[in-house]
Design an enzyme around this catalytic site. Structure first.
Site, PDB file in Angstrom:
ATOM      1  N   CYS A  85      -6.446  17.254 -12.850  1.00 58.39           N
ATOM      2  CA  CYS A  85      -5.781  17.971 -11.586  1.00 58.39           C
ATOM      3  C   CYS A  85      -4.407  17.623 -12.121  1.00 58.39           C
ATOM      4  O   CYS A  85      -3.780  16.470 -12.125  1.00 58.39           O
ATOM      5  CB  CYS A  85      -6.502  17.116 -10.395  1.00 58.39           C
ATOM      6  SG  CYS A  85      -5.358  17.768  -8.825  1.00 58.39           S
ATOM      7  N   CYS A  91      -0.953  12.925  -5.341  1.00 51.69           N
ATOM      8  CA  CYS A  91      -1.943  13.195  -4.405  1.00 51.69           C
ATOM      9  C   CYS A  91      -2.943  11.867  -4.141  1.00 51.69           C
ATOM     10  O   CYS A  91      -2.958  11.260  -5.106  1.00 51.69           O
ATOM     11  CB  CYS A  91      -2.860  14.253  -4.585  1.00 51.69           C
ATOM     12  SG  CYS A  91      -4.187  14.781  -3.099  1.00 51.69           S
ATOM     13  N   GLN A 269     -23.057  13.577   4.848  1.00 50.74           N
ATOM     14  CA  GLN A 269     -22.729  13.287   3.760  1.00 50.74           C
ATOM     15  C   GLN A 269     -22.067  14.297   2.960  1.00 50.74           C
ATOM     16  O   GLN A 269     -22.499  15.394   2.946  1.00 50.74           O
ATOM     17  CB  GLN A 269     -23.971  12.444   2.706  1.00 50.74           C
ATOM     18  CG  GLN A 269     -24.314  11.365   3.158  1.00 50.74           C
ATOM     19  CD  GLN A 269     -23.561  10.111   3.128  1.00 50.74           C
ATOM     20  OE1 GLN A 269     -22.623  10.137   2.524  1.00 50.74           O
ATOM     21  NE2 GLN A 269     -24.097   8.865   3.771  1.00 50.74           N
ATOM     22  N   ASN A 303     -30.723  12.368   9.046  1.00 49.93           N
ATOM     23  CA  ASN A 303     -30.960  12.622   7.423  1.00 49.93           C
ATOM     24  C   ASN A 303     -31.816  11.580   6.608  1.00 49.93           C
ATOM     25  O   ASN A 303     -32.565  12.163   5.833  1.00 49.93           O
ATOM     26  CB  ASN A 303     -29.517  11.960   7.306  1.00 49.93           C
ATOM     27  CG  ASN A 303     -29.297  12.416   5.537  1.00 49.93           C
ATOM     28  OD1 ASN A 303     -29.527  13.500   5.249  1.00 49.93           O
ATOM     29  ND2 ASN A 303     -29.132  11.242   4.671  1.00 49.93           N
ATOM     30  N   GLU A 319     -29.108   6.111  17.451  1.00 54.09           N
ATOM     31  CA  GLU A 319     -27.790   6.595  17.190  1.00 54.09           C
ATOM     32  C   GLU A 319     -26.723   6.617  18.522  1.00 54.09           C
ATOM     33  O   GLU A 319     -27.154   6.707  19.745  1.00 54.09           O
ATOM     34  CB  GLU A 319     -27.705   8.182  17.093  1.00 54.09           C
ATOM     35  CG  GLU A 319     -26.475   8.863  16.737  1.00 54.09           C
ATOM     36  CD  GLU A 319     -25.564   8.304  15.600  1.00 54.09           C
ATOM     37  OE1 GLU A 319     -24.323   8.493  16.108  1.00 54.09           O
ATOM     38  OE2 GLU A 319     -25.756   7.921  14.637  1.00 54.09           O
ATOM     39  N   ASP A 346     -25.655   2.459  22.099  1.00 50.79           N
ATOM     40  CA  ASP A 346     -24.528   1.464  21.422  1.00 50.79           C
ATOM     41  C   ASP A 346     -25.180   0.299  20.668  1.00 50.79           C
ATOM     42  O   ASP A 346     -25.530  -0.598  21.697  1.00 50.79           O
ATOM     43  CB  ASP A 346     -23.318   1.120  22.751  1.00 50.79           C
ATOM     44  CG  ASP A 346     -22.256   0.570  21.735  1.00 50.79           C
ATOM     45  OD1 ASP A 346     -22.212   0.252  20.662  1.00 50.79           O
ATOM     46  OD2 ASP A 346     -21.038   0.466  22.854  1.00 50.79           O
ATOM     47  N   ASP A 366     -27.693   2.513   8.268  1.00 57.56           N
ATOM     48  CA  ASP A 366     -26.630   3.387   7.650  1.00 57.56           C
ATOM     49  C   ASP A 366     -25.357   3.097   8.511  1.00 57.56           C
ATOM     50  O   ASP A 366     -24.946   4.160   9.031  1.00 57.56           O
ATOM     51  CB  ASP A 366     -27.166   4.855   7.276  1.00 57.56           C
ATOM     52  CG  ASP A 366     -25.833   5.317   6.601  1.00 57.56           C
ATOM     53  OD1 ASP A 366     -25.145   4.845   6.082  1.00 57.56           O
ATOM     54  OD2 ASP A 366     -26.098   6.913   6.383  1.00 57.56           O
ATOM     55  N   CYS A 392     -21.056   1.930   3.154  1.00 55.99           N
ATOM     56  CA  CYS A 392     -20.066   2.449   2.719  1.00 55.99           C
ATOM     57  C   CYS A 392     -18.755   1.454   2.667  1.00 55.99           C
ATOM     58  O   CYS A 392     -17.685   1.885   2.304  1.00 55.99           O
ATOM     59  CB  CYS A 392     -19.497   3.797   3.517  1.00 55.99           C
ATOM     60  SG  CYS A 392     -19.019   3.492   5.301  1.00 55.99           S
TER      61      CYS A 392
END
Length: 435
Positions: A85, A91, A269, A303, A319, A346, A366, A392
């Site tokens: 790139c 960037c 995702q 998912n 959730e 929650d 997750d 993550c």
């Protein structure tokens, strides 16, 4: 007091003389900066690789470390490659394009090992796919500079925006959409009214959501809608007073042979092929059977929950966002799965009564980057046989895993998941087994 001599100028109000010096790079940080030392002080150097000797400009000075930018590579690493790139140096979207891909993976693996050093893990497995043109979602800023309409991502270590011609980590379809959008912005008078745009590709096609900072005329809106139709994209407007856009169009993707619908502003995702591989690995590692009651925490639109429901006796998805729970319920119905239940709760607060009534045998979670520490005390009371943690943020995963280990679990398997090639982001999957 006499000033010390032979030392770098002391910091004062974050202002100091910028200077350039040669450094020998010894290592690499988790965010892809080279590590060097100068008179015993650590220097983090942007754009430098281990083993290189570089000429770098020190641009920021702190008590514990200084920060610098590479100006010239004097002795080059054999792992260095020319970035694909043209915007890589400026960037902030990618951090690793100057490093050959196998070494990117090795660097992330070593970083994960460092994060998990207290956990007594074995070898870290690798889950990966193609390293370019993988991103099916992106958010870009729109602005005007010098009378020119520009669009791009944030610059490295800055709030400035880098004007880009295209982005090679976007899917090929979104790269085409980006080029068309950039041309349209050059022709439009609305740039000053646009805050940012979001690009999305799913099985229904490509979409653009334009976030407006000020209202536009009906004529302008109509002209843009005609353009979108000609380009073949779906166009949404998000007004300044709207937190959520409305859409009659169905947005969906496939995973594990299931159709997953979602709202275009909800989390999915961004790497479709890696999401498929991740779900497949999760099913293989957790290996649910019809005897299992599985709890899926931070379940989103289903998912993981729905693939689990195809295999387990019963699944309960939890959730925090009610809107995503509604989609999860719809997805269960559309995929003819009646052994899965979804609730909105929650997970930083005490567990809902429905959870306490279940004899959970396996758990999948997750969570967001902040992890799931607030819920772990409740989780261990269920005494599940296995816990599969998708993360993550390796640092919060390490923290949470320490708690689980202290409460009767051992780490069975760990995997680096290459969701974001060419970047420094490292995602992980960890399987913990009850002793």
């Amino acid at each position: 007091m006499r000033k010390r001599t032979g030392r770098r100028p002391p910091q004062k109000n974050n202002k100091f003389p910028i200077y350039t010096k040669e450094f020998l790079v010894e290592g690499l940080t988790h965010d892809a900066k080279g590590v060097a030392r100068d008179e015993g002080k650590v220097i983090f150097i942007e754009g430098a690789l281990p083993g290189e000797r570089v000429e770098a400009q020190v641009v920021k000075q702190g008590r514990r470390f200084d920060e610098a930018k590479t100006k010239k590579v004097l002795i080059e690493s054999s792992s260095r490659v020319a970035p694909a790139c043209a915007h890589f140096v400026e960037c902030g979207g990618c951090q690793f394009q100057h490093l050959i891909y196998p070494d990117q993976v090795e660097a992330k693996t070593e970083w994960l090992s460092g994060q998990f050093r207290k956990l007594a893990i074995g070898d870290i497995e690798l889950l990966s796919d193609h390293s370019e043109a993988y991103r099916r979602r992106a958010r870009l800023s729109v602005f005007t500079k010098g009378g020119e309409h520009q669009i791009g991502f944030r610059a490295r270590s800055s709030k400035d925006i880098v004007n880009i011609a295209n982005c090679l980590v976007l899917t090929e379809s979104l790269q085409s959409v980006f080029v068309a959008l950039k041309e349209r912005l050059h022709e439009s008078s609305l740039t000053s009214r646009i805050g940012h745009v979001e690009l999305l590709e799913d099985e229904s096609g490509s979409s653009i959501t334009i976030r407006l900072s000020r209202e536009i005329s009906a004529t302008d809106e109509s002209d843009w809608m005609v353009w979108a139709s000609e380009v073949g994209v779906n166009l949404y407007w998000q007004r300044a007073d709207e937190s959520r856009i409305s859409t009659a169009r169905k947005h969906y993707y496939y995973v594990d042979g299931l159709n997953i619908q979602f709202h275009p502003q909800d989390f999915i995702q961004v790497n479709a092929s890696m999401n498929e591989k991740m779900v497949e690995q999760a099913m293989r590692w957790l290996a649910p059977t019809k005897e299992d009651i599985v709890l899926d925490l931070f379940c989103g639109s289903g998912n993981f929950s729905l693939p689990l429901a195809r295999r387990a006796g019963e699944v309960l998805g939890v959730e925090g966002l009610e809107t995503m729970v509604e989609f999860a319920r719809l997805n269960a119905q559309e995929n003819d799965l009646d052994n899965v239940q979804f609730i909105a709760a929650d997970l930083t607060k005490p567990a809902p009564k429905v959870l306490k009534s279940k004899k959970v045998t396996k758990v999948l979670l997750d969570p967001p980057r902040s992890g799931a520490f607030e819920f772990l005390e409740t989780l261990v009371k269920f005494k599940p046989e296995q816990i599969l943690y998708v993360s993550c943020n390796a640092s919060t995963l390490a923290r949470d895993a320490e708690y689980l280990i202290a409460n009767g679990y051992v780490v069975s398997r760990v995997s680096l998941m290459e969701m974001f090639p060419q970047t420094a982001h490292a995602e992980a999957m960890m399987l913990l087994q009850r002793k």
